[in-house]
Design an enzyme around this catalytic site. Structure first.
Site, short mmCIF file in Angstrom:
data_model
loop_
_atom_site.label_atom_id
_atom_site.label_comp_id
_atom_site.label_asym_id
_atom_site.label_seq_id
_atom_site.Cartn_x
_atom_site.Cartn_y
_atom_site.Cartn_z
N ASP A 1 -5.59 7.70 -10.08
CA ASP A 1 -5.31 8.71 -9.07
C ASP A 1 -4.30 8.13 -8.05
O ASP A 1 -4.13 6.91 -7.99
CB ASP A 1 -6.67 9.02 -8.40
CG ASP A 1 -6.55 9.89 -7.19
OD1 ASP A 1 -5.92 10.95 -7.28
OD2 ASP A 1 -7.12 9.51 -6.15
N ASP B 1 -3.61 9.49 -4.26
CA ASP B 1 -4.04 9.46 -2.86
C ASP B 1 -5.47 8.93 -2.74
O ASP B 1 -6.40 9.46 -3.34
CB ASP B 1 -3.96 10.87 -2.26
CG ASP B 1 -2.54 11.44 -2.32
OD1 ASP B 1 -1.59 10.64 -2.42
OD2 ASP B 1 -2.40 12.67 -2.29
MG LIG Z 1 -7.77 10.67 -4.48
#
Ligand SMILES: [Mg+2]
Ligand SMILES: [Zn+2]
Length: 186
Positions: free
Chosen positions: A2, A4
């Site tokens: 992922d 962020d």
């Molecule tokens: Mg995230």
């Protein structure tokens, strides 16, 4: 992985390149994978596009900043895959019930097809319970990092997770070390 909260600081919508910051040990984590010859792919939901908070051009500039910050640390990504959609917010073409918004596995399937990855031998690292669901959908292992939303997810929401992580790591570098150790055991 992922983006962020996992690779970069979770600051809400990243609507300007100046808001993108690598987490402290992310460069080292990606470099470690590069040196081990393992493909490093970012899979990220960016519904800010569907919501009209920022344009695809801004997203491209933000991701170019990510690539540049990693390059400064001697690290590179093999792919960046983005879902710009939202099922109920915004306007066409981004208002869409798509197959790529995590926890759906579309981004992973596209990356696997483009790069020739074996998802059953891959590890997904994320900071939300929903990332773990994405991993399970393709038979990948999953690691929850405690950066970003991770600590709150793990401390307060784990009883509600649909999928439990195979491992919980302090941050991305610890997640990478775990995955590399598992790989040499396999
Ligand atoms: Mg995230
Ligand atoms: Zn999508």
């Amino acid at each position: 992985m992922d983006r962020d909260g996992t690779l970069t600081d979770e600051v809400g919508y990243v609507n300007h390149p100046s808001r993108l910051r690598l987490l402290p040990r992310s460069g080292a984590a990606v470099r470690r994978l590069n040196q081990a010859g393992i493909a490093v792919v970012v899979v990220t939901n960016q519904a800010g596009i569907a919501r009209g908070y920022f344009s695809p051009e801004v997203l491209a500039a933000v991701n170019a900043t990510l690539v540049s910050q990693l390059k400064d640390e001697g690290a590179h990504l093999d792919g960046v895959y983005v879902c710009p959609h939202h099922p109920t917010e915004g306007e066409a073409p981004y208002r869409l019930v798509c197959d790529c918004r995590k926890p759906k596995p579309g981004l992973l399937l596209r990356a696997a097809s483009d790069l020739g990855l074996d998802l059953g031998r891959s590890t997904l690292v994320g900071d939300k319970g929903s990332d773990l669901v994405t991993a399970r959908a393709v038979g990948a292992r999953s690691v929850l990092v405690l950066t970003g939303y991770g600590l709150g997810e793990w401390e307060y929401r784990r009883a509600h997770f649909d999928v439990q992580p195979d491992h919980v790591a302090r941050d991305l570098l610890d997640a990478v070390e775990w995955a590399l150790a598992r790989r040499s055991l396999a």
